[in-house]
Design a protein around this motif. Structure first.
Motif, PDB file in Angstrom:
ATOM      1  N   LEU A 141       3.560   6.929 -11.426  1.00 55.03           N
ATOM      2  CA  LEU A 141       4.517   6.676 -12.505  1.00 55.03           C
ATOM      3  C   LEU A 141       3.804   6.153 -13.744  1.00 55.03           C
ATOM      4  CD1 LEU A 141       7.521   6.319 -13.441  1.00 55.03           C
ATOM      5  CD2 LEU A 141       7.301   3.974 -12.637  1.00 55.03           C
ATOM      6  N   PHE A 142       2.910   5.203 -13.566  1.00 59.02           N
ATOM      7  CA  PHE A 142       2.189   4.651 -14.703  1.00 59.02           C
ATOM      8  C   PHE A 142       1.270   5.687 -15.334  1.00 59.02           C
ATOM      9  CE2 PHE A 142       3.799   0.611 -13.580  1.00 59.02           C
ATOM     10  CZ  PHE A 142       3.632  -0.190 -14.687  1.00 59.02           C
ATOM     11  N   GLU A 143       0.603   6.480 -14.510  1.00 63.53           N
ATOM     12  CA  GLU A 143      -0.306   7.480 -15.068  1.00 63.53           C
ATOM     13  C   GLU A 143       0.446   8.571 -15.813  1.00 63.53           C
ATOM     14  OE1 GLU A 143      -2.717   8.944 -11.937  1.00 63.53           O
ATOM     15  OE2 GLU A 143      -4.044   7.206 -11.931  1.00 63.53           O
ATOM     16  N   SER A 144       1.589   8.981 -15.303  1.00 61.58           N
ATOM     17  CA  SER A 144       2.299  10.090 -15.941  1.00 61.58           C
ATOM     18  C   SER A 144       3.124   9.650 -17.140  1.00 61.58           C
ATOM     19  CB  SER A 144       3.206  10.781 -14.929  1.00 61.58           C
ATOM     20  OG  SER A 144       4.232   9.894 -14.520  1.00 61.58           O
ATOM     21  N   PHE A 145       3.691   8.455 -17.096  1.00 60.07           N
ATOM     22  CA  PHE A 145       4.597   8.081 -18.183  1.00 60.07           C
ATOM     23  C   PHE A 145       3.958   7.128 -19.185  1.00 60.07           C
ATOM     24  CE2 PHE A 145       8.127   5.736 -20.106  1.00 60.07           C
ATOM     25  CZ  PHE A 145       8.797   6.809 -20.673  1.00 60.07           C
ATOM     26  N   PHE A 146       3.407   6.038 -18.735  1.00 59.54           N
ATOM     27  CA  PHE A 146       2.947   5.014 -19.664  1.00 59.54           C
ATOM     28  C   PHE A 146       1.594   5.321 -20.281  1.00 59.54           C
ATOM     29  CE2 PHE A 146       5.701   2.399 -16.787  1.00 59.54           C
ATOM     30  CZ  PHE A 146       6.742   2.311 -17.682  1.00 59.54           C
ATOM     31  N   GLU A 147       0.705   6.002 -19.553  1.00 63.47           N
ATOM     32  CA  GLU A 147      -0.652   6.192 -20.062  1.00 63.47           C
ATOM     33  C   GLU A 147      -0.829   7.492 -20.832  1.00 63.47           C
ATOM     34  OE1 GLU A 147      -3.434   5.781 -16.933  1.00 63.47           O
ATOM     35  OE2 GLU A 147      -2.914   3.715 -16.499  1.00 63.47           O
ATOM     36  N   CYS A 148      -0.210   8.575 -20.391  1.00 61.75           N
ATOM     37  CA  CYS A 148      -0.528   9.888 -20.970  1.00 61.75           C
ATOM     38  C   CYS A 148       0.616  10.429 -21.803  1.00 61.75           C
ATOM     39  CB  CYS A 148      -0.880  10.875 -19.861  1.00 61.75           C
ATOM     40  SG  CYS A 148      -2.266  10.340 -18.865  1.00 61.75           S
ATOM     41  N   GLU A 149       1.560  11.108 -21.138  1.00 60.67           N
ATOM     42  CA  GLU A 149       2.578  11.857 -21.870  1.00 60.67           C
ATOM     43  C   GLU A 149       3.567  10.953 -22.591  1.00 60.67           C
ATOM     44  OE1 GLU A 149       3.888  13.444 -18.335  1.00 60.67           O
ATOM     45  OE2 GLU A 149       1.941  14.343 -17.960  1.00 60.67           O
ATOM     46  N   GLY A 150       4.087   9.983 -21.865  1.00 67.31           N
ATOM     47  CA  GLY A 150       5.150   9.174 -22.440  1.00 67.31           C
ATOM     48  C   GLY A 150       4.684   7.905 -23.102  1.00 67.31           C
ATOM     49  N   GLY A 151       3.388   7.702 -23.227  1.00 67.58           N
ATOM     50  CA  GLY A 151       2.884   6.458 -23.806  1.00 67.58           C
ATOM     51  C   GLY A 151       3.379   6.186 -25.213  1.00 67.58           C
ATOM     52  N   PRO A 152       3.186   7.139 -26.141  1.00 66.54           N
ATOM     53  CA  PRO A 152       3.698   6.913 -27.500  1.00 66.54           C
ATOM     54  C   PRO A 152       5.214   6.789 -27.544  1.00 66.54           C
ATOM     55  CG  PRO A 152       2.053   8.642 -27.524  1.00 66.54           C
ATOM     56  CD  PRO A 152       2.344   8.327 -26.082  1.00 66.54           C
ATOM     57  N   PHE A 162       0.823  -1.206   0.000  1.00 66.14           N
ATOM     58  CA  PHE A 162       0.000   0.000   0.000  1.00 66.14           C
ATOM     59  C   PHE A 162       0.857   1.257   0.000  1.00 66.14           C
ATOM     60  CE2 PHE A 162      -2.480  -3.299   2.223  1.00 66.14           C
ATOM     61  CZ  PHE A 162      -3.485  -3.448   1.279  1.00 66.14           C
ATOM     62  N   VAL A 163       2.024   1.185   0.608  1.00 64.40           N
ATOM     63  CA  VAL A 163       2.939   2.329   0.621  1.00 64.40           C
ATOM     64  C   VAL A 163       3.496   2.583  -0.784  1.00 64.40           C
ATOM     65  CG1 VAL A 163       5.130   3.173   1.530  1.00 64.40           C
ATOM     66  CG2 VAL A 163       3.513   1.991   3.037  1.00 64.40           C
ATOM     67  N   LEU A 164       3.821   1.526  -1.503  1.00 61.99           N
ATOM     68  CA  LEU A 164       4.408   1.669  -2.837  1.00 61.99           C
ATOM     69  C   LEU A 164       3.368   1.866  -3.933  1.00 61.99           C
ATOM     70  CD1 LEU A 164       7.191  -1.063  -2.679  1.00 61.99           C
ATOM     71  CD2 LEU A 164       7.422   1.405  -2.357  1.00 61.99           C
ATOM     72  N   ALA A 165       2.108   1.617  -3.647  1.00 64.33           N
ATOM     73  CA  ALA A 165       1.073   1.708  -4.676  1.00 64.33           C
ATOM     74  C   ALA A 165       0.926   3.121  -5.209  1.00 64.33           C
ATOM     75  CB  ALA A 165      -0.264   1.213  -4.127  1.00 64.33           C
ATOM     76  N   GLY A 166       1.020   4.133  -4.346  1.00 65.87           N
ATOM     77  CA  GLY A 166       0.870   5.516  -4.785  1.00 65.87           C
ATOM     78  C   GLY A 166       1.941   5.949  -5.771  1.00 65.87           C
ATOM     79  N   PRO A 167       3.242   5.787  -5.448  1.00 66.40           N
ATOM     80  CA  PRO A 167       4.286   6.177  -6.402  1.00 66.40           C
ATOM     81  C   PRO A 167       4.251   5.367  -7.706  1.00 66.40           C
ATOM     82  CG  PRO A 167       5.214   5.948  -4.213  1.00 66.40           C
ATOM     83  CD  PRO A 167       3.811   5.455  -4.141  1.00 66.40           C
ATOM     84  N   ILE A 168       3.960   4.088  -7.615  1.00 64.23           N
ATOM     85  CA  ILE A 168       3.896   3.268  -8.836  1.00 64.23           C
ATOM     86  C   ILE A 168       2.722   3.697  -9.703  1.00 64.23           C
ATOM     87  CG2 ILE A 168       3.504   0.935  -9.699  1.00 64.23           C
ATOM     88  CD1 ILE A 168       5.102  -0.092  -7.304  1.00 64.23           C
TER      89      ILE A 168
END
Length: 84
Positions: free
Chosen positions: A17-28, A8-14
């Motif tokens: 990270l996924f929302e900012s890099f893999f899904e939106c800005e850095g996805g392509p 639960f402690v690591l869930a927030g940062p992970i």
């Protein structure tokens, strides 16, 4: 904090990270990077490694085939088989 709560402690940062890099800005960018890495690995294998494997196989076994057309139902003697 207990050790069992580490997920639960690591869930927030992970998650961020996924929302900012893999899904939106850095996805392509991430997808293009993965495709390029795959293409470079394939080019390296089929461009450099595979020809040397084929050359080595041809040099090692190319003149030693002992099978031929007789395997496909023909009764003629095998011209590739060495005499006994």
């Amino acid at each position: 904090m207990y050790f069992t709560e580490i997920q639960f402690v690591l869930a927030g940062p992970i998650n961020s990270l996924f929302e900012s890099f893999f899904e939106c800005e850095g996805g392509p960018l991430f997808l293009n990077a993965m495709v390029m890495v795959t293409l470079m690995k394939m080019a390296t294998y089929y461009g450099f490694m595979q020809p040397s494997y084929l050359w080595h196989f041809q040099e090692r076994y190319g003149q030693q085939w002992t099978v031929g057309h007789h395997l496909y139902g023909c009764d003629l003697p095998n011209p590739l088989k060495k005499g006994k």
